[in-house]
Design a protein around this motif. Structure first.
Motif, PDB file in Angstrom:
ATOM      1  N   VAL A 197      70.795  50.572 -17.482  1.00 45.44           N
ATOM      2  CA  VAL A 197      70.534  51.795 -18.246  1.00 45.44           C
ATOM      3  C   VAL A 197      70.808  51.555 -19.728  1.00 45.44           C
ATOM      4  O   VAL A 197      69.989  51.859 -20.592  1.00 45.44           O
ATOM      5  CB  VAL A 197      71.409  52.969 -17.736  1.00 45.44           C
ATOM      6  N   SER A 198      71.963  50.955 -20.014  1.00 44.64           N
ATOM      7  CA  SER A 198      72.329  50.715 -21.409  1.00 44.64           C
ATOM      8  C   SER A 198      71.311  49.797 -22.068  1.00 44.64           C
ATOM      9  O   SER A 198      70.919  50.011 -23.214  1.00 44.64           O
ATOM     10  CB  SER A 198      73.702  50.045 -21.489  1.00 44.64           C
ATOM     11  N   LYS A 199      70.880  48.787 -21.322  1.00 37.09           N
ATOM     12  CA  LYS A 199      69.919  47.826 -21.892  1.00 37.09           C
ATOM     13  C   LYS A 199      68.604  48.553 -22.231  1.00 37.09           C
ATOM     14  O   LYS A 199      68.052  48.393 -23.322  1.00 37.09           O
ATOM     15  CB  LYS A 199      69.668  46.710 -20.877  1.00 37.09           C
ATOM     16  N   ALA A 200      68.140  49.362 -21.282  1.00 35.90           N
ATOM     17  CA  ALA A 200      66.884  50.086 -21.513  1.00 35.90           C
ATOM     18  C   ALA A 200      67.013  51.016 -22.713  1.00 35.90           C
ATOM     19  O   ALA A 200      66.108  51.120 -23.536  1.00 35.90           O
ATOM     20  CB  ALA A 200      66.509  50.869 -20.262  1.00 35.90           C
ATOM     21  N   THR A 253      66.861  48.996 -25.952  1.00 33.01           N
ATOM     22  CA  THR A 253      65.630  48.294 -26.289  1.00 33.01           C
ATOM     23  C   THR A 253      64.391  49.180 -26.335  1.00 33.01           C
ATOM     24  O   THR A 253      63.348  48.761 -26.791  1.00 33.01           O
ATOM     25  CB  THR A 253      65.379  47.147 -25.286  1.00 33.01           C
ATOM     26  N   MET A 254      64.506  50.412 -25.825  1.00 30.87           N
ATOM     27  CA  MET A 254      63.312  51.240 -25.773  1.00 30.87           C
ATOM     28  C   MET A 254      63.528  52.544 -26.508  1.00 30.87           C
ATOM     29  O   MET A 254      64.652  53.013 -26.638  1.00 30.87           O
ATOM     30  CB  MET A 254      62.972  51.552 -24.313  1.00 30.87           C
ATOM     31  N   ASP A 255      62.433  53.121 -26.954  1.00 27.12           N
ATOM     32  CA  ASP A 255      62.539  54.386 -27.659  1.00 27.12           C
ATOM     33  C   ASP A 255      61.655  55.413 -26.945  1.00 27.12           C
ATOM     34  O   ASP A 255      60.461  55.194 -26.793  1.00 27.12           O
ATOM     35  CB  ASP A 255      62.073  54.177 -29.107  1.00 27.12           C
ATOM     36  N   PHE A 256      62.255  56.467 -26.481  1.00 31.70           N
ATOM     37  CA  PHE A 256      61.472  57.514 -25.809  1.00 31.70           C
ATOM     38  C   PHE A 256      61.456  58.730 -26.715  1.00 31.70           C
ATOM     39  O   PHE A 256      62.487  59.113 -27.242  1.00 31.70           O
ATOM     40  CB  PHE A 256      62.142  57.903 -24.485  1.00 31.70           C
ATOM     41  N   ASP A 257      60.266  59.332 -26.875  1.00 27.86           N
ATOM     42  CA  ASP A 257      60.299  60.493 -27.762  1.00 27.86           C
ATOM     43  C   ASP A 257      60.247  61.819 -27.022  1.00 27.86           C
ATOM     44  O   ASP A 257      60.274  62.874 -27.646  1.00 27.86           O
ATOM     45  CB  ASP A 257      59.226  60.397 -28.859  1.00 27.86           C
ATOM     46  N   SER A 258      60.174  61.771 -25.717  1.00 26.05           N
ATOM     47  CA  SER A 258      60.186  63.039 -24.979  1.00 26.05           C
ATOM     48  C   SER A 258      60.643  62.825 -23.540  1.00 26.05           C
ATOM     49  O   SER A 258      60.685  61.696 -23.050  1.00 26.05           O
ATOM     50  CB  SER A 258      58.790  63.667 -24.964  1.00 26.05           C
ATOM     51  N   LYS A 259      60.939  63.944 -22.890  1.00 26.91           N
ATOM     52  CA  LYS A 259      61.332  63.894 -21.482  1.00 26.91           C
ATOM     53  C   LYS A 259      60.170  63.336 -20.638  1.00 26.91           C
ATOM     54  O   LYS A 259      60.374  62.535 -19.727  1.00 26.91           O
ATOM     55  CB  LYS A 259      61.669  65.321 -21.034  1.00 26.91           C
ATOM     56  N   PHE A 295      57.899  56.603 -17.521  1.00 27.74           N
ATOM     57  CA  PHE A 295      58.509  55.265 -17.397  1.00 27.74           C
ATOM     58  C   PHE A 295      59.159  55.111 -16.018  1.00 27.74           C
ATOM     59  O   PHE A 295      59.013  54.094 -15.347  1.00 27.74           O
ATOM     60  CB  PHE A 295      59.553  55.102 -18.509  1.00 27.74           C
ATOM     61  N   ALA A 296      59.837  56.169 -15.570  1.00 29.21           N
ATOM     62  CA  ALA A 296      60.508  56.140 -14.263  1.00 29.21           C
ATOM     63  C   ALA A 296      59.482  55.965 -13.149  1.00 29.21           C
ATOM     64  O   ALA A 296      59.639  55.127 -12.253  1.00 29.21           O
ATOM     65  CB  ALA A 296      61.302  57.427 -14.053  1.00 29.21           C
ATOM     66  N   LYS A 325      69.204  64.536 -26.762  1.00 29.91           N
ATOM     67  CA  LYS A 325      68.093  63.731 -26.247  1.00 29.91           C
ATOM     68  C   LYS A 325      68.617  62.468 -25.557  1.00 29.91           C
ATOM     69  O   LYS A 325      68.256  62.165 -24.414  1.00 29.91           O
ATOM     70  CB  LYS A 325      67.168  63.379 -27.416  1.00 29.91           C
ATOM     71  N   LEU A 326      69.514  61.746 -26.226  1.00 35.08           N
ATOM     72  CA  LEU A 326      70.045  60.506 -25.645  1.00 35.08           C
ATOM     73  C   LEU A 326      70.857  60.777 -24.381  1.00 35.08           C
ATOM     74  O   LEU A 326      70.780  60.021 -23.409  1.00 35.08           O
ATOM     75  CB  LEU A 326      70.918  59.763 -26.661  1.00 35.08           C
ATOM     76  N   ALA A 327      71.624  61.882 -24.405  1.00 38.64           N
ATOM     77  CA  ALA A 327      72.442  62.209 -23.227  1.00 38.64           C
ATOM     78  C   ALA A 327      71.531  62.484 -22.029  1.00 38.64           C
ATOM     79  O   ALA A 327      71.794  62.030 -20.906  1.00 38.64           O
ATOM     80  CB  ALA A 327      73.327  63.421 -23.529  1.00 38.64           C
ATOM     81  N   MET A 328      70.440  63.191 -22.271  1.00 31.15           N
ATOM     82  CA  MET A 328      69.502  63.495 -21.179  1.00 31.15           C
ATOM     83  C   MET A 328      68.813  62.231 -20.686  1.00 31.15           C
ATOM     84  O   MET A 328      68.667  62.017 -19.480  1.00 31.15           O
ATOM     85  CB  MET A 328      68.434  64.474 -21.671  1.00 31.15           C
ATOM     86  N   ILE A 329      68.374  61.392 -21.619  1.00 27.41           N
ATOM     87  CA  ILE A 329      67.665  60.170 -21.218  1.00 27.41           C
ATOM     88  C   ILE A 329      68.587  59.287 -20.382  1.00 27.41           C
ATOM     89  O   ILE A 329      68.197  58.746 -19.350  1.00 27.41           O
ATOM     90  CB  ILE A 329      67.152  59.400 -22.468  1.00 27.41           C
ATOM     91  N   ARG A 330      69.833  59.173 -20.831  1.00 22.63           N
ATOM     92  CA  ARG A 330      70.773  58.322 -20.090  1.00 22.63           C
ATOM     93  C   ARG A 330      71.007  58.869 -18.678  1.00 22.63           C
ATOM     94  O   ARG A 330      71.046  58.131 -17.710  1.00 22.63           O
ATOM     95  CB  ARG A 330      72.093  58.211 -20.863  1.00 22.63           C
ATOM     96  N   LYS A 331      71.133  60.181 -18.584  1.00 24.98           N
ATOM     97  CA  LYS A 331      71.346  60.785 -17.264  1.00 24.98           C
ATOM     98  C   LYS A 331      70.121  60.572 -16.369  1.00 24.98           C
ATOM     99  O   LYS A 331      70.245  60.211 -15.193  1.00 24.98           O
ATOM    100  CB  LYS A 331      71.626  62.283 -17.445  1.00 24.98           C
ATOM    101  N   MET A 332      68.939  60.766 -16.929  1.00 29.78           N
ATOM    102  CA  MET A 332      67.713  60.593 -16.128  1.00 29.78           C
ATOM    103  C   MET A 332      67.580  59.150 -15.661  1.00 29.78           C
ATOM    104  O   MET A 332      67.238  58.879 -14.516  1.00 29.78           O
ATOM    105  CB  MET A 332      66.479  61.000 -16.942  1.00 29.78           C
TER     106      MET A 332
END
Ligand SMILES: Nc1ncnc2c1ncn2[C@@H]1O[C@H](COP(=O)(O)OP(=O)(O)OP(=O)(O)O)[C@@H](O)[C@H]1O
Ligand SMILES: [Mg+2]
Length: 292
Positions: free
Chosen positions: A174-177, A180-186, A192-193, A157-164
Motif C-alpha cells: 500500500v505504501s509503495k503504491a 509511486t502513484m497519483d490518484f486524483d479521484s475515488k 485501479f483496484a 484524500k490520502l487517508a481515503m486512498i490508503r484505506k481503500m
C-alpha cells in the motif's frame, strides 16, 4: 461499546489539540466516561494543555513494552476524564511498524470508556492517516485559510486512498503504491483496484462508504469562511464524500488565557464564544453517535 472519535487536520496548528482537549473535557462534564489519547507522535502536547508538564507515564511506556496495557498509563485529569499522554520526540514512530500499530489499535479499541478521543498528528504520515481512518467517527479541523483548507483536502484524500487500498493489496504494497502513484479521484482508485483484482470494486468502495467526517472550521474571524464551500465541493466531486456536519469555532482570546492557566477553555470560560461552540459540537456528536 467504546466509541472512537479521531481529530485530524492537514496543516499543523489548525487547532486539533485545542479541539480534542476541550471536546474531551466537555464530554466528560456531560457525564460521559472519556479518555483522550494523544497520538501526535513526536509533537504530543495535550498533557501540557492540562498542566501536566512532565507526565510520569506516556504512550512511549506502552510502545516500548514497559507496560502491558494502555489502562496502566491513563492519567486521571478530571471527573470522567483520563489522558494517555503522547510519546516524545525520541521515538521513531511517525511511520510505526505495522505490528506495533496493530497492537496499539487493538488496545485503543478495548479501552474501558464511553468515548475515546484521538488527537492525530498533522500531515500525511501513514500512521496519521491510519489512526484517523481507524476511528468510528472522524472530526477534521481547518482554519479558513486557503493553504489549510487545501492541506485538509489532501489529507482526507490520502487517508481515503490508503484505506481503500488496504482492502485489495497487501499492507506492505500500500505504501509503495501511494508513493509511486497519483490518484486524483475515488473513481481512479476503484478503477485501479478492479484492474488489479477483478470483482473487488464494490468491496473496496464499501471500506469508505460510511466515511462522513464532521468538519470544524476553527479560528473564524467575522464569519469569513469562503474557502470552506470549495472544500465541500471538491470532496464531493472528487472523493464522493459528504460533510454532513459543520461547526464553526470563532477566534477567541479566552483560548490563550486558558492555555496560560493550563486548563481547557471550556472550564476557565464556559460562556466564551469558543467554549459555546465546543459545547455545541459535543452535543451534536453525542446525538449523532446515539449517546445523547
Ligand atoms: N479558536 C481559537 N481561538 C484562539 N486561539 C486558538 C483557537 N484555536 C486554537 N488556538 C491556538 O492556536 C494554536 C494552535 O492550536 P493547536 O495546538 O490546538 O493546533 P494543532 O492543530 O494541534 O497543532 P499541531 O499540528 O502542532 O499539533 C494554539 O496556540 C492554540 O491555543
Ligand atoms: Mg496538536
Amino acid at each position: 461499546m467504546t466509541i472512537l472519535i479521531s481529530v485530524g487536520s492537514g496543516k499543523g496548528g489548525s487547532g486539533k489539540s485545542f479541539v480534542a482537549v476541550n471536546l474531551a473535557s466537555s464530554l466528560a462534564a456531560k457525564g460521559k466516561h472519556t479518555v483522550l489519547i494523544d497520538l501526535d507522535i513526536g509533537g504530543a502536547n495535550d498533557h501540557i494543555l492540562f498542566g501536566l508538564l512532565n507526565p510520569t507515564v506516556t504512550l512511549e511506556d506502552f510502545l516500548s513494552h514497559k507496560v502491558k496495557s494502555l489502562e496502566e498509563i491513563i492519567q486521571p485529569i478530571a471527573k470522567n476524564l483520563g489522558l494517555i499522554a503522547g510519546a516524545g520526540n525520541n521515538l521513531q514512530t511517525a511511520n510505526m511498524p505495522y505490528a506495533t500499530k496493530g497492537r496499539l489499535m487493538r488496545h485503543v479499541m478495548s479501552l474501558d470508556a464511553d468515548i475515546v478521543i484521538i488527537d492525530i498528528g498533522a500531515g500525511s504520515h501513514y500512521s496519521s492517516l491510519d489512526f484517523f481512518m481507524f476511528a468510528d467517527h472522524q472530526i477534521c479541523v481547518t482554519t479558513p485559510e486557503p493553504a489549510a483548507v487545501l492541506d485538509l483536502f489532501r489529507f482526507i484524500k490520502l487517508a481515503m486512498i490508503r484505506k481503500m487500498m488496504s482492502a485489495f493489496i497487501a499492507h506492505n504494497q500500500v505504501s509503495k503504491a501511494l508513493r509511486t502513484m497519483d490518484f486524483d479521484s475515488k473513481e481512479a482508485v476503484l478503477d485501479f483496484a478492479e484492474e488489479r483484482e477483478p470483482g473487488c470494486r464494490d468491496a473496496v468502495a464499501k471500506t469508505v462508504e460510511a466515511f462522513a467526517p464532521h468538519l470544524v472550521v476553527n479560528r473564524v474571524v467575522n464569519g469569513r469562511k469562503l474557502n470552506i464551500f470549495k472544500l465541500v465541493r471538491m470532496l464531493h466531486d472528487y472523493m464522493g464524500v459528504a460533510l454532513p456536519g459543520l461547526t464553526e469555532i470563532p477566534e477567541d482570546e479566552a483560548v490563550l488565557d486558558a492555555v496560560c492557566s493550563y486548563l481547557p477553555v471550556v472550564s476557565t470560560a464556559p460562556l466564551s464564544p469558543a467554549s459555546v461552540s465546543i459545547d455545541g459540537l459535543a452535543d451534536k456528536l453525542l446525538k449523532h453517535i446515539g449517546l445523547a
